[in-house]
Scaffold this active site. Structure first.
Site, PDB file in Angstrom:
ATOM      1  N   GLY A  59       0.769  -1.242   0.000  1.00  0.00           N
ATOM      2  CA  GLY A  59       0.000   0.000   0.000  1.00  0.00           C
ATOM      3  C   GLY A  59       0.795   1.284   0.000  1.00  0.00           C
ATOM      4  O   GLY A  59       0.210   2.361  -0.122  1.00  0.00           O
ATOM      5  N   PRO A  62       4.637  -5.178  -0.888  1.00  0.00           N
ATOM      6  CA  PRO A  62       4.613  -4.009  -1.776  1.00  0.00           C
ATOM      7  C   PRO A  62       4.344  -4.385  -3.228  1.00  0.00           C
ATOM      8  O   PRO A  62       4.856  -5.384  -3.726  1.00  0.00           O
ATOM      9  CB  PRO A  62       6.030  -3.435  -1.630  1.00  0.00           C
ATOM     10  CG  PRO A  62       6.871  -4.612  -1.262  1.00  0.00           C
ATOM     11  CD  PRO A  62       5.991  -5.519  -0.437  1.00  0.00           C
ATOM     12  N   GLY A  63       3.531  -3.599  -3.884  1.00  0.00           N
ATOM     13  CA  GLY A  63       3.297  -3.790  -5.317  1.00  0.00           C
ATOM     14  C   GLY A  63       3.685  -2.517  -6.049  1.00  0.00           C
ATOM     15  O   GLY A  63       4.750  -2.398  -6.658  1.00  0.00           O
ATOM     16  N   TYR A  91      -9.964   5.746 -11.535  1.00  0.00           N
ATOM     17  CA  TYR A  91      -9.740   6.351 -10.210  1.00  0.00           C
ATOM     18  C   TYR A  91      -9.565   7.864 -10.286  1.00  0.00           C
ATOM     19  O   TYR A  91      -9.260   8.486  -9.267  1.00  0.00           O
ATOM     20  CB  TYR A  91      -8.463   5.790  -9.569  1.00  0.00           C
ATOM     21  CG  TYR A  91      -8.315   4.298  -9.551  1.00  0.00           C
ATOM     22  CD1 TYR A  91      -9.121   3.500  -8.737  1.00  0.00           C
ATOM     23  CD2 TYR A  91      -7.340   3.668 -10.326  1.00  0.00           C
ATOM     24  CE1 TYR A  91      -8.961   2.127  -8.702  1.00  0.00           C
ATOM     25  CE2 TYR A  91      -7.170   2.292 -10.292  1.00  0.00           C
ATOM     26  CZ  TYR A  91      -7.984   1.523  -9.481  1.00  0.00           C
ATOM     27  OH  TYR A  91      -7.815   0.180  -9.444  1.00  0.00           O
ATOM     28  N   CYS A  96     -14.030   4.726 -27.884  1.00  0.00           N
ATOM     29  CA  CYS A  96     -15.320   5.360 -28.149  1.00  0.00           C
ATOM     30  C   CYS A  96     -16.078   5.593 -26.844  1.00  0.00           C
ATOM     31  O   CYS A  96     -17.146   5.025 -26.624  1.00  0.00           O
ATOM     32  CB  CYS A  96     -16.113   4.469 -29.098  1.00  0.00           C
ATOM     33  SG  CYS A  96     -17.646   5.208 -29.608  1.00  0.00           S
ATOM     34  N   TYR A  99      -0.445  -1.369 -12.070  1.00  0.00           N
ATOM     35  CA  TYR A  99      -1.860  -1.286 -12.441  1.00  0.00           C
ATOM     36  C   TYR A  99      -2.032  -0.563 -13.783  1.00  0.00           C
ATOM     37  O   TYR A  99      -3.021   0.128 -14.009  1.00  0.00           O
ATOM     38  CB  TYR A  99      -2.676  -0.618 -11.314  1.00  0.00           C
ATOM     39  CG  TYR A  99      -2.374  -1.246  -9.970  1.00  0.00           C
ATOM     40  CD1 TYR A  99      -2.817  -2.537  -9.697  1.00  0.00           C
ATOM     41  CD2 TYR A  99      -1.585  -0.608  -9.009  1.00  0.00           C
ATOM     42  CE1 TYR A  99      -2.505  -3.154  -8.489  1.00  0.00           C
ATOM     43  CE2 TYR A  99      -1.271  -1.214  -7.805  1.00  0.00           C
ATOM     44  CZ  TYR A  99      -1.732  -2.489  -7.550  1.00  0.00           C
ATOM     45  OH  TYR A  99      -1.418  -3.101  -6.367  1.00  0.00           O
TER      46      TYR A  99
HETATM   47  C1  LIG Z   1      -2.992  -5.037  -3.936  1.00  0.00           C
HETATM   48  C2  LIG Z   1      -2.446  -5.694  -2.750  1.00  0.00           C
HETATM   49  C3  LIG Z   1      -1.144  -5.425  -2.334  1.00  0.00           C
HETATM   50  C4  LIG Z   1      -0.259  -4.408  -3.007  1.00  0.00           C
HETATM   51  O1  LIG Z   1      -0.705  -3.107  -2.861  1.00  0.00           O
HETATM   52  P1  LIG Z   1       0.205  -1.903  -3.396  1.00  0.00           P
HETATM   53  O2  LIG Z   1      -0.596  -0.711  -3.083  1.00  0.00           O
HETATM   54  O3  LIG Z   1       0.385  -2.102  -4.855  1.00  0.00           O
HETATM   55  O4  LIG Z   1       1.495  -1.943  -2.653  1.00  0.00           O
HETATM   56  C5  LIG Z   1      -0.662  -6.121  -1.245  1.00  0.00           C
HETATM   57  N1  LIG Z   1      -1.419  -7.035  -0.598  1.00  0.00           N
HETATM   58  C6  LIG Z   1      -2.680  -7.318  -0.971  1.00  0.00           C
HETATM   59  C7  LIG Z   1      -3.435  -8.338  -0.235  1.00  0.00           C
HETATM   60  C8  LIG Z   1      -3.235  -6.667  -2.060  1.00  0.00           C
HETATM   61  O5  LIG Z   1      -4.487  -6.940  -2.419  1.00  0.00           O
END
Ligand SMILES: *Cc1c(COP(=O)(O)O)cnc(C)c1O
Length: 417
Positions: free
Chosen positions: A234, A275-276, A316, A342, A371
């Site tokens: 997050g 982390p993503g 978003y 479109c 994303y």
């Molecule tokens: C999406 C998600 C993440 C990653 O969130 P980021 O905001 O991209 O860091 C981590 N854990 C879970 C369970 C998620 O659904």
């Protein structure tokens, strides 16, 4: 990762104009160097934590392989993501199968693969127990707890509020662990929460740690030995050029709360993070060509990428910085960058002050590594674009542009029509 040379935007040592000529547009371009910097930042900030990459942010195999080679684990949210994670070399002992609605088939696949589960409901717990028993396996699980915390982010990506669909409500947590303890084929060894995404204020992470700490203490009293505490992902990134907390900042905020939590426990559960966005978000640029400039109510710049390739602005209302990649000049006009789809909502960027734009110019949309491509579609009969990896002077296609064949690959026409 980006710089200007004679007015032209470069990614590492490669000109974006040359990338666009060689690979065509639109094209997603990722800097390997930036990716490795982000990975290093987490390793340095959290040397003792288990770091699980959230696969949903970007599931390109080459990108995932680089992350797996750095000994990250993987947070997967579906059978397909589990497949991709295993294929790109993530160690199964470091894979956590997340998800609020896992089918029995997905549960079976996860158990077969010997990964751990984050369990989101009592129904899922029962399903895991019965499938694991049939397969004569013991499955290590955490429960995803909904800590009812406001992450102060966009409502669509707030996942730890009590109204959200994720997790077991706090006040049912103990019941869940008690039930799991009595099961034969399930071992409750962790606690999990994930409060949301693109979080720029660190205090909700600390609140989540404190809440989880209280629950951990109660769970320990039941006689459960916790191996890990997974605080999810997050951490936000700097989309607007106004600054964002780093992995190090997160560590400074979080680790004292984690130490405090440990001091109240007998066991020493390891800290896990997922982390993503903060791993892949700022690694990637979307290059898109201007098809037309139209002066009307606004100055519309119509480019060849739309929400089929980058849905974040439409979904978003997200802000992405936009640059003219093929030339530099005085920022002299307000432009609204729109895609070819479109739909009136197909706007990538509104009212941006940019140098004079003409048909044929190349536009760069920044920070699209998370994303971005992962949420792309073939809407409007548009093939997905290529993805290219840059490292120094080297470039390579890491996903080919789709063809019309890909548009029809799964269609079947019954003989009776
Ligand atoms: C999406 C998600 C993440 C990653 O969130 P980021 O905001 O991209 O860091 C981590 N854990 C879970 C369970 C998620 O659904």
């Amino acid at each position: 990762m980006i710089s200007r040379r004679n007015g032209i935007l470069f990614i590492e040592e490669v000109s974006t104009v040359e990338i666009a000529e060689k690979y065509g547009t639109p094209v997603y371009v990722t800097s390997k160097e930036q990716l490795e910097k982000n990975i290093e930042a987490y390793k340095k900030a959290f040397p003792n934590a288990e770091k699980l990459y959230a696969v949903k942010a970007n599931n390109n195999l080459s990108i995932m392989k680089i992350i797996a080679l750095n000994k990250f684990g993987a947070d997967v949210f579906s059978d397909g993501e589990l497949y991709l994670a295993l294929l790109s070399g993530f160690d199964r002992s470091r894979i956590l199968f997340n998800g609020n609605s896992k089918s029995d088939r997905e549960i079976e696949m996860g158990i077969q693969a010997d990964v751990k589960f984050s369990v989101d409901s009592f129904d899922e717990l029962k399903a895991i127990e019965s499938i694991a028993e049939r397969k004569e396996k013991k499955v290590e699980i955490a429960f995803r707890i909904n800590p009812d915390i406001d992450p102060r982010t966009h409502p669509k990506i707030a996942t730890g509020l009590k109204e959200s669909k994720f997790g077991i409500p706090e006040d049912q947590a103990l019941k869940a662990y008690e039930m799991a303890m009595r099961m034969k084929s399930v071992a409750p060894v962790g606690i999990h929460c994930h409060i949301g995404s693109q979080i720029l204020d660190l205090s909700p992470f600390v609140s989540a740690m404190e809440k989880i700490g209280k629950i951990a203490k109660e769970i320990e009293k039941l006689g459960i030995q916790l191996d890990f505490i997974d605080l999810g992902g997050g951490l936000g990134i700097d989309y607007e050029g106004k600054g964002a907390p780093s992995a190090e900042d997160l560590a400074k905020a979080l680790l004292p709360a984690y130490e405090e939590l440990l001091s109240n426990l007998r066991a020493e559960p390891k800290l896990w993070l997922e982390p993503g966005r903060s791993i892949v978000g700022n690694t990637t640029v979307l290059l898109t060509r201007v098809n037309a400039v139209k002066r009307g109510y606004k100055n519309f710049v119509a480019v060849d990428a739309g929400f089929n390739l980058l849905i974040r602005p439409a979904m978003y209302g997200s802000y992405h910085r936009v640059l003219v990649a093929n030339k530099e000049g005085e920022e002299e006009e307000l432009y609204t960058i729109v895609g070819p789809i479109c739909e009136s909502g197909d706007v990538l960027a509104r009212d941006r002050m940019l140098p004079k734009i003409e048909k044929g110019d190349l536009i760069a949309i920044l920070d699209v590594g998370a994303y971005g491509f992962a949420m792309s579609s073939q809407y409007n009969g548009r093939v997905r674009c290529a993805e290219v990896l840059v490292s120094g002077k080297r470039t390579a296609v890491i996903r080919e542009r789709e063809t019309f064949g890909d548009l029809v690959a799964k269609h079947r026409i019954p003989e009776w029509i």
